[in-house]
Design an enzyme around this catalytic site. Structure first.
Site, PDB file in Angstrom:
ATOM      1  CG  HIS A 177      -9.407   5.907   6.571  1.00 36.94           C
ATOM      2  ND1 HIS A 177     -10.344   4.931   6.339  1.00 36.94           N
ATOM      3  CD2 HIS A 177      -8.216   5.270   6.715  1.00 36.94           C
ATOM      4  CE1 HIS A 177      -9.747   3.739   6.336  1.00 36.94           C
ATOM      5  NE2 HIS A 177      -8.458   3.923   6.578  1.00 36.94           N
ATOM      6  NE  ARG A 206      -3.877   4.762   9.992  1.00 41.33           N
ATOM      7  CZ  ARG A 206      -4.435   3.803   9.254  1.00 41.33           C
ATOM      8  NH1 ARG A 206      -3.973   2.570   9.294  1.00 41.33           N
ATOM      9  NH2 ARG A 206      -5.446   4.073   8.462  1.00 41.33           N
ATOM     10  CD  GLU A 232      -2.853  -1.263   2.366  1.00 40.98           C
ATOM     11  OE1 GLU A 232      -2.840  -0.352   3.206  1.00 40.98           O
ATOM     12  OE2 GLU A 232      -3.545  -2.281   2.481  1.00 40.98           O
ATOM     13  NE  ARG A 268      -4.180   5.261   3.541  1.00 42.09           N
ATOM     14  CZ  ARG A 268      -4.575   4.356   4.380  1.00 42.09           C
ATOM     15  NH1 ARG A 268      -5.047   4.718   5.549  1.00 42.09           N
ATOM     16  NH2 ARG A 268      -4.515   3.095   4.062  1.00 42.09           N
ATOM     17  CG  HIS A 288      -8.640   5.580   2.428  1.00 47.95           C
ATOM     18  ND1 HIS A 288      -8.627   5.403   1.057  1.00 47.95           N
ATOM     19  CD2 HIS A 288      -7.989   4.518   2.951  1.00 47.95           C
ATOM     20  CE1 HIS A 288      -8.002   4.270   0.782  1.00 47.95           C
ATOM     21  NE2 HIS A 288      -7.602   3.707   1.915  1.00 47.95           N
TER      22      HIS A 288
END
Ligand code: FAD
Ligand code: SIN
Length: 534
Positions: A352, A387, A115, A291, A243
């Site tokens: 998110h 994160r 990811e 992200r 997100h």
């Protein structure tokens, strides 16, 4: 009611802790409270998986630590990052022993996904429903533990401290102590007090303060609001992770369906309204940049092109493999009229994850004695300003374990018996609510203010406006709370207003752009790195 160990929350953090402490202390009573059904948690909706260094030939602790630090943009606590990455592997193996199943290659090795922000394939997953599988395995294991009682539909209202014994408690009071909680038991509609020797807060996130979020309805930041009211320490609330790719469905508000980042890990490409693959313009890591960068890029493309979404293009991907890895997404898209083999998926960013929360130390201790916190409600220092994907399930398990270890010592300490002095809940002067509209309208206004003024891109004027709206909502809601019988709806809106205030206040304190906090009035970074502690 009295219990030895109280756990608030039945997601991965609460269940992991409860299982461990119940096993180690078979003579102690463990009580888990959860405000709706036992499996209705953020955990259940986790898709991509759990990051862990399982393949030491290609991957290493060093690389996972580096990736976490880079994503965290200078604000991670390096010691905590090392603890989580190194201890995480043992926690994953325990989860596997409890019965969680992760996808495997034909040769028996785990299938590892990738990811945004990860330099290696290191994400264990169960198709695209990893969280559901973990929650299933943990709840099964809980059923077999004789000294655990899981009570669903029990809404925790407040933490009981010296304040409830009549003492003045302020932020500077030393040794604030947690004696237990007041709960609205929805099974009998009574407000009860539960006294405990040790309490773990595992109440999850707060995505519901925004209009569009991947979080379910339970994610209202109750734990953070309770600790703030009890004068405990909260930090880094400005770092709300959006997100990049929630499924865009016109008119759908509340919980949006997530299209996991693992889809981009497997080759999905973001395109704007003109069909252009735009991520290369923003970052050399393109679609797999961290992200914060991808969400801001999408936000910008939507603004430039005047659209409410961009596209995730999966048409070129091996469709059999797509179906095998992402059956749930495939089915959901079909139900929304999108055939991923022929159509691009409309996506837009959604709130998110909360990187900040209740400040904890390396043993998951909060600033309130006898109260531990783990999972999304805690701010451990792992995530810093942003994160890294799939690090939160890992963090939750590592700190649930550490809270368990430290609780064993705590349980041995002698405690003053104050139980008889804790008053029952005082509902004097309150009457049954007459107009639900007062709560639902406040909630709408709150979500609107947070989405419009405190979203992916912020500035000082917007934050000021949000503050003014929140002041009014706070005043009206406190007034309502004083004179109305409590309900989960009222408590939640009150908690969400507190959480929103903490987000805005922390955002105002941070006079720079860093990680997830992007303020166009301060595009420079400050040379002094600091957490925003409230
Ligand atoms: P939760 O699982 O949210 O549990 C919270 C519990 O607290 C619930 O039982 C709730 O009822 C209870 N509770 C809350 N307030 C009260 C109250 N007042 N009284 C009583 N009970 C209360 N992370 C990853 O690492 N990998 C992923 O792939 C991933 N995918 C995600 C996908 C989605 C759609 C979402 C929403 C999140 C995802 N995350 C992922 C994040 C991760 O799932 C969460 O951070 C994590 O599951 C939080 O676990 P938790 O135990 O802290 O809280
Ligand atoms: C996802 O699957 O994209 C979500 C992973 C995460 O939030 O860590």
């Amino acid at each position: 009611m009295q219990t030895d160990i109280l756990v608030i929350g039945s997601g991965i953090a609460g269940l992991t802790y409860a299982l461990k402490i119940a096993q180690e202390c078979p003579d102690k009573k463990v009580t888990i409270l959860t405000k709706t059904q036992s499996d209705e948690t953020n955990t259940k909706y986790a898709q991509g998986g759990i990051a862990g260094v399982m393949d030491t030939e290609q991957d290493s602790f060093f690389k996972h630590i580096e990736d976490t630090l880079i994503a965290g943009d200078g604000l991670c606590n390096e010691k905590i990052v090392e603890i989580v990455v190194k201890e995480g592997v043992d926690r994953i193996n325990e989860l596997i022993k409890w019965g969680a199943m992760f996808d495997k290659e034909p040769d028996g090795d785990y299938k590892l996904g990738k990811e945004g922000g990860h330099s290696e394939f290191r994400i264990l997953h169960h198709k695209d429903i990893t969280g559901k599988e973990m929650e299933r395995a943990l709840l099964e294991a809980i059923k077999n533990a004789k000294n655990i009682e899981l009570i669903s539909h029990c809404f925790v209202i407040d933490i009981i401290t010296q304040h409830h014994l009549g003492f003045l408690v302020t932020k500077s009071t030393p040794d604030i102590e947690c004696y237990g909680v007041y709960v609205l038991n929805l099974n009998n509609n009574k407000i009860e007090k539960i006294i405990a020797n040790v309490t773990l807060l595992a109440t999850g996130g707060n995505g519901q303060v925004y209009r569009t979020t991947t979080n379910p309805a339970i994610a209202t930041g109750d734990g953070v609001a309770m600790v703030y009211r009890a004068k405990g320490r909260i930090e880094n609330m400005e770092f709300i992770q959006f997100h990049p790719t929630a499924l865009y469905e016109a008119g759908v508000r509340g919980q949006s369906f997530l299209i996991t980042e693992a889809v981009r890990g497997d080759g999905g490409i973001l395109r704007n309204a003109n069909g252009e693959a735009f991520m290369g313009k923003y970052d050399e890591r393109k679609d797999l940049a961290p992200r914060d960068i991808v969400a801001r890029a999408i936000d910008n493309e939507m603004k430039v092109n005047g659209t409410e979404f961009v596209y995730l293009d999966c048409r070129h991907m091996d469709q059999a493999k797509f179906l095998e890895h992402f059956p749930n997404i495939h089915e959901k898209c079909l139900s929304a009229g999108v055939d991923v083999s022929k159509d691009m998926i409309p996506v837009s960013p959604a709130a998110h994850y909360s990187c900040g929360g209740v400040k904890t130390d390396e043993w998951a201790r909060t600033s309130i004695h006898g109260l531990y916190a783990a999972g999304e409600c805690a701010s451990t220092g792992l995530h810093g300003a942003n994160r890294l994907a799939s690090n939160s399930l890992l963090e939750a398990m590592v700190f649930a374990h550490r809270a368990f270890k430290h609780s064993l010592d705590h349980l041995k300490q002698p405690r003053e018996n104050v139980h008889d002095r804790i008053p029952d809940w005082n509902a004097d002067g309150t009457t049954a609510p007459t107009e639900m509209i007062l709560i639902t309208q406040s909630l709408k206004e709150l979500k609107l203010a947070m989405s419009d003024y405190v979203g992916i891109v912020r500035n000082n004027e917007r934050l000021k406006r949000a503050n003014r709206r929140l002041d009014l909502l706070h005043e009206e809601t406190e007034n309502l709370y004083e004179r109305t019988e409590v309900s989960p709806q009222l408590c939640q809106v009150r908690n969400m207003i507190t959480v929103a205030y903490l987000i805005v206040k922390s955002a105002e304190l941070r006079k720079e752009s860093r990680g997830l906090h992007y303020n166009t009035d301060y595009l420079e970074r400050s040379a002094i790195l600091q957490n925003t502690i409230l």
